[in-house]
Design a protein around this motif. Structure first.
Motif, PDB file in Angstrom:
ATOM      1  N   CYS A   7       0.806  -1.225   0.000  1.00  0.00           N
ATOM      2  CA  CYS A   7       0.000   0.000   0.000  1.00  0.00           C
ATOM      3  C   CYS A   7       0.840   1.276   0.000  1.00  0.00           C
ATOM      4  O   CYS A   7       0.326   2.345  -0.282  1.00  0.00           O
ATOM      5  CB  CYS A   7      -0.930   0.023   1.213  1.00  0.00           C
ATOM      6  SG  CYS A   7      -0.055   0.091   2.803  1.00  0.00           S
ATOM      7  N   PHE A   8       2.127   1.202   0.347  1.00  0.00           N
ATOM      8  CA  PHE A   8       2.998   2.379   0.438  1.00  0.00           C
ATOM      9  C   PHE A   8       2.396   3.442   1.347  1.00  0.00           C
ATOM     10  O   PHE A   8       2.609   4.631   1.164  1.00  0.00           O
ATOM     11  CB  PHE A   8       3.272   2.974  -0.946  1.00  0.00           C
ATOM     12  CG  PHE A   8       4.124   2.116  -1.814  1.00  0.00           C
ATOM     13  CD1 PHE A   8       5.487   2.140  -1.720  1.00  0.00           C
ATOM     14  CD2 PHE A   8       3.540   1.247  -2.720  1.00  0.00           C
ATOM     15  CE1 PHE A   8       6.275   1.348  -2.511  1.00  0.00           C
ATOM     16  CE2 PHE A   8       4.310   0.445  -3.522  1.00  0.00           C
ATOM     17  CZ  PHE A   8       5.692   0.493  -3.417  1.00  0.00           C
ATOM     18  N   HIS A   9       1.629   3.008   2.323  1.00  0.00           N
ATOM     19  CA  HIS A   9       0.945   3.935   3.213  1.00  0.00           C
ATOM     20  C   HIS A   9       1.489   3.813   4.625  1.00  0.00           C
ATOM     21  O   HIS A   9       1.932   4.788   5.219  1.00  0.00           O
ATOM     22  CB  HIS A   9      -0.562   3.642   3.179  1.00  0.00           C
ATOM     23  CG  HIS A   9      -1.371   4.631   3.959  1.00  0.00           C
ATOM     24  ND1 HIS A   9      -2.724   4.512   4.130  1.00  0.00           N
ATOM     25  CD2 HIS A   9      -1.027   5.755   4.627  1.00  0.00           C
ATOM     26  CE1 HIS A   9      -3.164   5.513   4.853  1.00  0.00           C
ATOM     27  NE2 HIS A   9      -2.150   6.285   5.169  1.00  0.00           N
ATOM     28  N   TYR A  10       1.510   2.590   5.162  1.00  0.00           N
ATOM     29  CA  TYR A  10       2.005   2.358   6.502  1.00  0.00           C
ATOM     30  C   TYR A  10       3.411   1.778   6.445  1.00  0.00           C
ATOM     31  O   TYR A  10       3.835   1.226   5.429  1.00  0.00           O
ATOM     32  CB  TYR A  10       1.083   1.391   7.256  1.00  0.00           C
ATOM     33  CG  TYR A  10      -0.336   1.870   7.355  1.00  0.00           C
ATOM     34  CD1 TYR A  10      -0.684   2.884   8.230  1.00  0.00           C
ATOM     35  CD2 TYR A  10      -1.329   1.324   6.551  1.00  0.00           C
ATOM     36  CE1 TYR A  10      -1.983   3.340   8.316  1.00  0.00           C
ATOM     37  CE2 TYR A  10      -2.638   1.767   6.633  1.00  0.00           C
ATOM     38  CZ  TYR A  10      -2.960   2.777   7.523  1.00  0.00           C
ATOM     39  OH  TYR A  10      -4.228   3.227   7.610  1.00  0.00           O
ATOM     40  N   LYS A  11       4.129   1.866   7.550  1.00  0.00           N
ATOM     41  CA  LYS A  11       5.466   1.294   7.628  1.00  0.00           C
ATOM     42  C   LYS A  11       5.383  -0.193   7.956  1.00  0.00           C
ATOM     43  O   LYS A  11       4.581  -0.623   8.772  1.00  0.00           O
ATOM     44  CB  LYS A  11       6.294   2.016   8.689  1.00  0.00           C
ATOM     45  CG  LYS A  11       6.652   3.444   8.298  1.00  0.00           C
ATOM     46  CD  LYS A  11       7.605   4.068   9.275  1.00  0.00           C
ATOM     47  CE  LYS A  11       8.013   5.467   8.821  1.00  0.00           C
ATOM     48  NZ  LYS A  11       8.956   6.089   9.749  1.00  0.00           N
ATOM     49  N   GLN A  12       6.228  -0.971   7.292  1.00  0.00           N
ATOM     50  CA  GLN A  12       6.253  -2.401   7.569  1.00  0.00           C
ATOM     51  C   GLN A  12       6.858  -2.649   8.949  1.00  0.00           C
ATOM     52  O   GLN A  12       7.681  -1.871   9.428  1.00  0.00           O
ATOM     53  CB  GLN A  12       7.050  -3.131   6.500  1.00  0.00           C
ATOM     54  CG  GLN A  12       8.453  -2.561   6.303  1.00  0.00           C
ATOM     55  CD  GLN A  12       9.267  -3.364   5.327  1.00  0.00           C
ATOM     56  OE1 GLN A  12       9.627  -4.492   5.611  1.00  0.00           O
ATOM     57  NE2 GLN A  12       9.561  -2.788   4.184  1.00  0.00           N
ATOM     58  N   ASP A  13       6.433  -3.750   9.568  1.00  0.00           N
ATOM     59  CA  ASP A  13       6.888  -4.040  10.925  1.00  0.00           C
ATOM     60  C   ASP A  13       7.966  -5.110  10.979  1.00  0.00           C
ATOM     61  O   ASP A  13       8.316  -5.603  12.053  1.00  0.00           O
ATOM     62  CB  ASP A  13       5.701  -4.462  11.798  1.00  0.00           C
ATOM     63  CG  ASP A  13       4.923  -5.629  11.191  1.00  0.00           C
ATOM     64  OD1 ASP A  13       5.381  -6.135  10.138  1.00  0.00           O
ATOM     65  OD2 ASP A  13       3.886  -6.018  11.742  1.00  0.00           O
ATOM     66  N   GLY A  14       8.508  -5.507   9.820  1.00  0.00           N
ATOM     67  CA  GLY A  14       9.578  -6.493   9.797  1.00  0.00           C
ATOM     68  C   GLY A  14       9.111  -7.928   9.898  1.00  0.00           C
ATOM     69  O   GLY A  14       9.943  -8.842   9.955  1.00  0.00           O
ATOM     70  N   LYS A  15       7.812  -8.178   9.924  1.00  0.00           N
ATOM     71  CA  LYS A  15       7.277  -9.524  10.033  1.00  0.00           C
ATOM     72  C   LYS A  15       6.757  -9.998   8.679  1.00  0.00           C
ATOM     73  O   LYS A  15       6.511  -9.208   7.781  1.00  0.00           O
ATOM     74  CB  LYS A  15       6.159  -9.568  11.073  1.00  0.00           C
ATOM     75  CG  LYS A  15       6.615  -9.221  12.478  1.00  0.00           C
ATOM     76  CD  LYS A  15       5.452  -9.276  13.451  1.00  0.00           C
ATOM     77  CE  LYS A  15       5.904  -8.905  14.865  1.00  0.00           C
ATOM     78  NZ  LYS A  15       4.766  -8.941  15.822  1.00  0.00           N
ATOM     79  N   ILE A  16       6.596 -11.329   8.558  1.00  0.00           N
ATOM     80  CA  ILE A  16       6.036 -11.921   7.345  1.00  0.00           C
ATOM     81  C   ILE A  16       4.558 -12.179   7.597  1.00  0.00           C
ATOM     82  O   ILE A  16       4.190 -12.940   8.487  1.00  0.00           O
ATOM     83  CB  ILE A  16       6.763 -13.231   6.979  1.00  0.00           C
ATOM     84  CG1 ILE A  16       8.246 -12.946   6.704  1.00  0.00           C
ATOM     85  CG2 ILE A  16       6.111 -13.878   5.765  1.00  0.00           C
ATOM     86  CD1 ILE A  16       9.052 -14.184   6.421  1.00  0.00           C
ATOM     87  N   HIS A  17       3.704 -11.535   6.800  1.00  0.00           N
ATOM     88  CA  HIS A  17       2.269 -11.665   6.976  1.00  0.00           C
ATOM     89  C   HIS A  17       1.707 -12.593   5.902  1.00  0.00           C
ATOM     90  O   HIS A  17       1.678 -12.235   4.718  1.00  0.00           O
ATOM     91  CB  HIS A  17       1.591 -10.297   6.886  1.00  0.00           C
ATOM     92  CG  HIS A  17       2.029  -9.340   7.954  1.00  0.00           C
ATOM     93  ND1 HIS A  17       1.635  -9.454   9.266  1.00  0.00           N
ATOM     94  CD2 HIS A  17       2.849  -8.252   7.912  1.00  0.00           C
ATOM     95  CE1 HIS A  17       2.172  -8.477   9.984  1.00  0.00           C
ATOM     96  NE2 HIS A  17       2.915  -7.732   9.177  1.00  0.00           N
TER      97      HIS A  17
END
Length: 440
Positions: A7-17
């Protein structure tokens, strides 16, 4: 920390979803709800490219879901049945500590809607007024004097929002921000953050040729035409007329935007801008500002050209880039334009001002001038809203505008010479190619 590649909106949290790397929790929730409910989805805008259906900094649900699948999310990793939620205990069974939590006073509903204006964290007046408007807790964690001291000692920080500016009192600035942020996301999606570094001194597929460089600049300029459609003089223009407006200074529109993107990319990772004379308009591509780099780029991009021609092309491009750096680097590096919203407005103001100078139709020129004055009025009101020294800040904007227009005037002869040399080399190459075909 990089942004979510979906989405280029929120920052990723380093986890695999659900099997997708570099994603955020919000996109994971969208994917989870779809897998469990399987609703019929239809794209609202039917975009040909990712990003065309972004409104208010978000994809439509169909496009966002398609991106989830593209980035590796797998339905097999989803638990089909939702985990039942815990039921709240009756009040009679709660402990005295839980009762105390329920009785804790909260901020009033009107105060919840107040937000700290971004980009002016060093402003005592703005933040102290913001603090006074919030009703304090019955047992406050901090008092007003502590907040004032913290504000006075705060270090002003640069403001780069991931959301487009949207304010009913600033329609022109809001439209400019919306289209330029949308275009930046489209460009960054074409050049993924995790890709190998590309540049003029790299080898193989990582070599950034002159053709690739010009294509990237054209992609960077892509949002300008959509942005200008909100101005009345451009709303009914044909594509040829729009091209005529852009042809006068299109090289420096892309150069200015790419320089600003490189500056903001460095700020986001707390790094120094222009390390080793390299500007990174997108995280995986650099433009090196040395004479040798421009020569090597010309030599490898035009293998059929003479060495003297490549050296001259490299010198012209280097001199033009050096002149542009002298004009752009100080205002951008010293944050003359206050924040990202003002930069987007400045780009619109620059295009309008240059168009006024080159337009030969009196009626269109008058309409362009009126649009320019309306935009200047919004910029002035924007500075007043943030309690900025308006005469000083408007003086910086006018100075930056004048120096940029002078740069465009100075570089005309160099641009013509570069275009003629490229045309001569291309014509000679095509003639040799025809001779070889006849011999074969």
């Amino acid at each position: 920390m990089d942004f979510c590649q979906i989405c280029f909106h929120y920052k990723q949290d380093g986890k695999i979803h659900y099997g997708a790397e570099h994603s955020c929790k919000a996109c994971a929730k969208v994917f989870l709800r779809y897998v469990r409910e399987k609703p019929a989805l239809k794209c609202k805008e039917k975009p040909e490219l990712f990003g065309e259906c972004i409104r208010a900094a978000e994809l439509c649900r169909k496009c966002r879901l398609d991106r989830c699948y593209e980035k590796g999310m797998n339905e097999n990793y989803v638990t089909r049945e939702p985990v039942p939620k815990k039921k709240n205990k009756p009040l009679s069974q709660l402990s005295h500590r839980a009762h105390a939590k329920l009785r804790r006073p909260t901020v009033s509903s009107s105060a919840r809607q107040l937000t700290v204006p971004g980009g002016y964290q060093g402003s005592y007046n703005v933040l102290s007024e913001w603090h006074q408007n919030i009703q304090p807790f019955s047992a406050p964690i901090f008092n007003h004097a502590q907040v004032v001291m913290a504000i006075q000692t705060a270090i002003p920080t640069y403001f780069y929002s991931n959301l487009p500016f949207n304010h009913e009192y600033f329609p022109l600035m809001s439209s400019a921000s919306k289209e330029l942020i949308l275009n930046r996301r489209i460009v960054e999606d074409r050049y993924p953050h995790r890709a190998a570094i590309q540049g003029a001194l790299e080898h193989g597929e990582q070599f950034l040729s002159m053709t690739k460089h010009f294509q990237m600049i054209q992609n960077i300029e892509g949002g300008l035409k959509r942005m200008l459609e909100v101005f009345q003089p451009f709303s009914g223009c044909s594509s040829d007329m729009m091209e005529a407006f852009f042809s006068n200074a299109r090289m420096y529109y892309g150069c200015l935007i790419s320089s600003y993107w490189g500056f903001t990319n460095a700020q986001r990772v707390n790094s120094q801008w222009l390390i080793n004379n390299r500007n990174f308009p997108v995280p995986c591509i650099y433009i090196e500002r040395t004479r040798q780099a421009f020569y090597v780029c010309a030599k490898r991009s035009l293998p059929y050209a003479e060495d003297d021609e490549c050296r001259r092309i490299g010198d012209i491009r280097y001199e033009m880039r050096l002149d542009a750096a002298r004009t752009f680097d100080i205002p951008i590096g010293n944050n003359w334009l206050f924040d990202e919203n003002c930069f987007h407005a400045f780009i619109s103001l620059l295009v309008l001002d240059v168009s006024v100078d080159y337009c030969k139709d009196d009626r269109i020129r008058n309409a362009l001038f009126q649009s320019k004055q309306a935009l200047i009025g919004e910029i002035r009101s924007y500075f007043q809203m943030y309690n900025v020294n308006v005469p000083e800040q408007m003086g910086r904007v006018e100075c930056f505008l004048k120096t940029t227009k002078d740069l465009i005037q100075r570089s005309k002869q160099q641009a013509v010479e570069l275009k003629q040399m490229m045309a001569q080399i291309t014509t000679r190459f095509l003639a040799l190619d025809e001779v070889e075909e006849k011999l074969n």
